[in-house]
Design a protein around this motif. Structure first.
Motif, PDB file in Angstrom:
ATOM      1  N   THR A 248       0.840  -1.191   0.000  1.00 35.93           N
ATOM      2  CA  THR A 248       0.000   0.000   0.000  1.00 35.93           C
ATOM      3  C   THR A 248       0.878   1.245   0.000  1.00 35.93           C
ATOM      4  N   THR A 249       0.278   2.411   0.204  1.00 32.72           N
ATOM      5  CA  THR A 249       0.995   3.680   0.312  1.00 32.72           C
ATOM      6  C   THR A 249       0.493   4.419   1.541  1.00 32.72           C
ATOM      7  N   PRO A 250       1.232   5.417   2.022  1.00 30.11           N
ATOM      8  CA  PRO A 250       0.748   6.181   3.182  1.00 30.11           C
ATOM      9  C   PRO A 250      -0.600   6.846   2.917  1.00 30.11           C
ATOM     10  N   MET A 251      -0.777   7.396   1.697  1.00 28.20           N
ATOM     11  CA  MET A 251      -2.021   8.092   1.397  1.00 28.20           C
ATOM     12  C   MET A 251      -3.198   7.125   1.265  1.00 28.20           C
ATOM     13  N   ASN A 252      -2.957   5.943   0.701  1.00 29.45           N
ATOM     14  CA  ASN A 252      -4.024   4.947   0.635  1.00 29.45           C
ATOM     15  C   ASN A 252      -4.430   4.482   2.028  1.00 29.45           C
ATOM     16  N   THR A 253      -3.437   4.344   2.896  1.00 25.25           N
ATOM     17  CA  THR A 253      -3.724   3.961   4.279  1.00 25.25           C
ATOM     18  C   THR A 253      -4.545   5.031   4.975  1.00 25.25           C
ATOM     19  N   LEU A 254      -4.152   6.294   4.783  1.00 25.62           N
ATOM     20  CA  LEU A 254      -4.895   7.405   5.375  1.00 25.62           C
ATOM     21  C   LEU A 254      -6.325   7.424   4.856  1.00 25.62           C
ATOM     22  N   TRP A 255      -6.477   7.219   3.560  1.00 20.89           N
ATOM     23  CA  TRP A 255      -7.799   7.198   2.936  1.00 20.89           C
ATOM     24  C   TRP A 255      -8.680   6.115   3.565  1.00 20.89           C
ATOM     25  N   GLN A 256      -8.111   4.927   3.754  1.00 23.60           N
ATOM     26  CA  GLN A 256      -8.870   3.827   4.325  1.00 23.60           C
ATOM     27  C   GLN A 256      -9.218   4.085   5.787  1.00 23.60           C
ATOM     28  N   GLY A 269     -24.658   6.531  14.516  1.00 21.41           N
ATOM     29  CA  GLY A 269     -25.612   7.638  14.461  1.00 21.41           C
ATOM     30  C   GLY A 269     -25.052   8.962  14.937  1.00 21.41           C
ATOM     31  N   ARG A 270     -23.728   9.161  14.764  1.00 22.58           N
ATOM     32  CA  ARG A 270     -23.092  10.397  15.243  1.00 22.58           C
ATOM     33  C   ARG A 270     -23.005  11.487  14.180  1.00 22.58           C
ATOM     34  N   ALA A 271     -23.679  11.284  13.048  1.00 20.98           N
ATOM     35  CA  ALA A 271     -23.630  12.290  11.984  1.00 20.98           C
ATOM     36  C   ALA A 271     -25.051  12.629  11.538  1.00 20.98           C
ATOM     37  N   ARG A 272     -25.306  13.927  11.355  1.00 20.90           N
ATOM     38  CA  ARG A 272     -26.645  14.357  10.944  1.00 20.90           C
ATOM     39  C   ARG A 272     -26.855  14.229   9.445  1.00 20.90           C
ATOM     40  N   SER A 273     -25.781  14.199   8.680  1.00 20.47           N
ATOM     41  CA  SER A 273     -25.909  14.120   7.232  1.00 20.47           C
ATOM     42  C   SER A 273     -24.641  13.525   6.624  1.00 20.47           C
ATOM     43  N   ILE A 274     -24.744  13.114   5.366  1.00 16.14           N
ATOM     44  CA  ILE A 274     -23.587  12.574   4.654  1.00 16.14           C
ATOM     45  C   ILE A 274     -22.538  13.665   4.470  1.00 16.14           C
ATOM     46  N   THR A 275     -22.992  14.872   4.181  1.00 18.19           N
ATOM     47  CA  THR A 275     -22.053  15.985   4.006  1.00 18.19           C
ATOM     48  C   THR A 275     -21.253  16.227   5.277  1.00 18.19           C
ATOM     49  N   GLU A 276     -21.940  16.164   6.410  1.00 15.87           N
ATOM     50  CA  GLU A 276     -21.262  16.397   7.686  1.00 15.87           C
ATOM     51  C   GLU A 276     -20.196  15.344   7.952  1.00 15.87           C
ATOM     52  N   VAL A 277     -20.537  14.065   7.757  1.00 21.82           N
ATOM     53  CA  VAL A 277     -19.570  13.004   8.050  1.00 21.82           C
ATOM     54  C   VAL A 277     -18.397  13.056   7.069  1.00 21.82           C
ATOM     55  N   ASP A 280     -16.208  16.110   8.169  1.00 20.49           N
ATOM     56  CA  ASP A 280     -15.586  15.830   9.469  1.00 20.49           C
ATOM     57  C   ASP A 280     -14.434  14.830   9.366  1.00 20.49           C
ATOM     58  N   HIS A 281     -14.458  14.015   8.332  1.00 23.38           N
ATOM     59  CA  HIS A 281     -13.430  12.981   8.187  1.00 23.38           C
ATOM     60  C   HIS A 281     -12.450  13.271   7.055  1.00 23.38           C
ATOM     61  N   GLY A 282     -12.348  14.540   6.704  1.00 25.23           N
ATOM     62  CA  GLY A 282     -11.285  14.959   5.796  1.00 25.23           C
ATOM     63  C   GLY A 282     -11.596  14.883   4.318  1.00 25.23           C
ATOM     64  N   PHE A 283     -12.872  14.664   3.946  1.00 27.13           N
ATOM     65  CA  PHE A 283     -13.250  14.602   2.540  1.00 27.13           C
ATOM     66  C   PHE A 283     -13.902  15.918   2.120  1.00 27.13           C
ATOM     67  N   HIS A 288     -17.317  12.310  -4.289  1.00 28.17           N
ATOM     68  CA  HIS A 288     -16.147  11.426  -4.310  1.00 28.17           C
ATOM     69  C   HIS A 288     -16.128  10.543  -3.072  1.00 28.17           C
ATOM     70  N   PHE A 289     -16.493  11.109  -1.930  1.00 23.74           N
ATOM     71  CA  PHE A 289     -16.573  10.347  -0.686  1.00 23.74           C
ATOM     72  C   PHE A 289     -17.577   9.202  -0.818  1.00 23.74           C
ATOM     73  N   SER A 290     -18.757   9.479  -1.371  1.00 27.13           N
ATOM     74  CA  SER A 290     -19.795   8.452  -1.515  1.00 27.13           C
ATOM     75  C   SER A 290     -19.334   7.330  -2.433  1.00 27.13           C
TER      76      SER A 290
END
Length: 310
Positions: A248-256, A269-277, A280-283, A288-290
């Motif tokens: 793997t690579t460092p960036m692929n690991t970070l992505w995962q 259930g800690r997120a109110r919406s897909i956009t929020e999660v 909040d997680h760097g996307f 692209h996240f979906s």
């Protein structure tokens, strides 16, 4: 005795489903989808060499196999597999590994945990590795699931040659004792090749783990390979080599790591919406996240929000 299946005698509209069922019923149950709209053709050969299951998997059309959590619940299996890509190319994603595969590459994957295996016109030799035996003979093999084996390490060329001989082995013309000896030697060679993969970095076994832990701690912030290297007092080249040894690579690991954390947030259930999660997680790009989420876990993030709401 070999079982051979081919799509040649099927109507075009039934070819893919029939081929998929042949693979799933004999090797490993997983969700399969075509990635191209063209007509599908393929073949599948399965045999048992003493107690070793081997298969020759050929698909002339792009597809993706996904061993989803639902597959694992409905069709439990916990063996490891080693695959030799005879032709074509692909990408295997499991755990933190995301391995790009080309002709001649060897890869390990694990039926007990989710994975995604995309293939383009691939011809793949597969050997089932019994978990109870390989957990003992190759400690740490589970952490290598999804990793491409380093072709420069000892034993790899010999293993490829013996795998070729195994798939052409005619047990009908050999004694049972000699066949069992050949099969056991094959498994021993697989174990030796896997163990030799790890020995190159035995002087730094904890450095990779520390780097992954550091990435997990800082995964919500923009990170570069240089920053990761500086934090551990090594060069960026050392970092890249260390992660490459894990397939793997460092960036692929970070992505995962980010995807796994976002999935946990949705399930709890800690997120109110897909956009929020996603944010909040760097996307930054929700679309692209979906897409990445679906590719990694076999379901959309929206489907998880619906489950928690119910």
């Amino acid at each position: 005795m070999k079982e051979h299946f081919s799509t040649e005698n099927y109507e075009p509209r039934h070819c893919f489903e029939a081929w998929r069922d042949a693979v799933c019923s004999r090797l490993i149950n997983a969700k399969a989808q075509r990635t191209q709209a063209t007509a599908f053709s393929g073949s599948f050969t399965y045999s048992t060499l003493a107690e070793v299951d081997i298969a020759w998997h050929t698909s002339h059309t792009g597809l993706i196999w996904q061993r989803t959590p639902q597959c694992i619940r409905q069709h439990p299996a916990n063996d490891y597999y080693i695959g030799l890509l005879r032709s074509g190319h692909g990408q295997l994603a499991q755990h933190e590994h995301r391995s790009q595969l080309n002709t001649g590459d060897l890869v390990i994957y694990d039926a007990a945990t989710p994975f995604s295996f995309a293939m383009e016109q691939a011809e793949l030799n597969i050997i089932r590795l019994p978990r109870h035996a390989f957990d003992k003979s190759t400690p740490g093999i589970s952490a290598m699931a999804g990793a491409r084996l380093d072709p420069k390490r000892p034993g790899i060329n010999t293993l490829k040659q013996m795998m070729t001989e195994a798939f052409h082995y005619n047990s009908d013309t050999e004694s049972d004792g000699h066949t069992a000896q050949f099969a056991n030697t094959l498994l021993d060679l697989v174990a030796a090749a896997i163990n030799l993969q790890k020995s190159e970095h035995t002087h730094q076994p904890d450095l990779y783990a520390r780097m992954v832990a550091w990435l997990k701690q800082h995964m919500y912030h923009p990170i570069t390979v240089a920053e990761l290297a500086n934090a551990h007092h090594v060069s960026p080249r050392t970092v890249s080599r260390l992660f490459a040894a894990q397939g793997t690579t460092p960036m692929n690991t970070l992505w995962q790591l980010r995807l796994t954390a976002s999935r946990k947030a949705l399930l709890e259930g800690r997120a109110r919406s897909i956009t929020e999660v996603a944010i909040d997680h760097g996307f930054k790009d929700v679309s692209h996240f979906s897409q990445a989420f679906r590719k990694a876990f076999g379901c959309s993030p929206t489907s998880l929000t619906k489950k928690t709401a119910a």
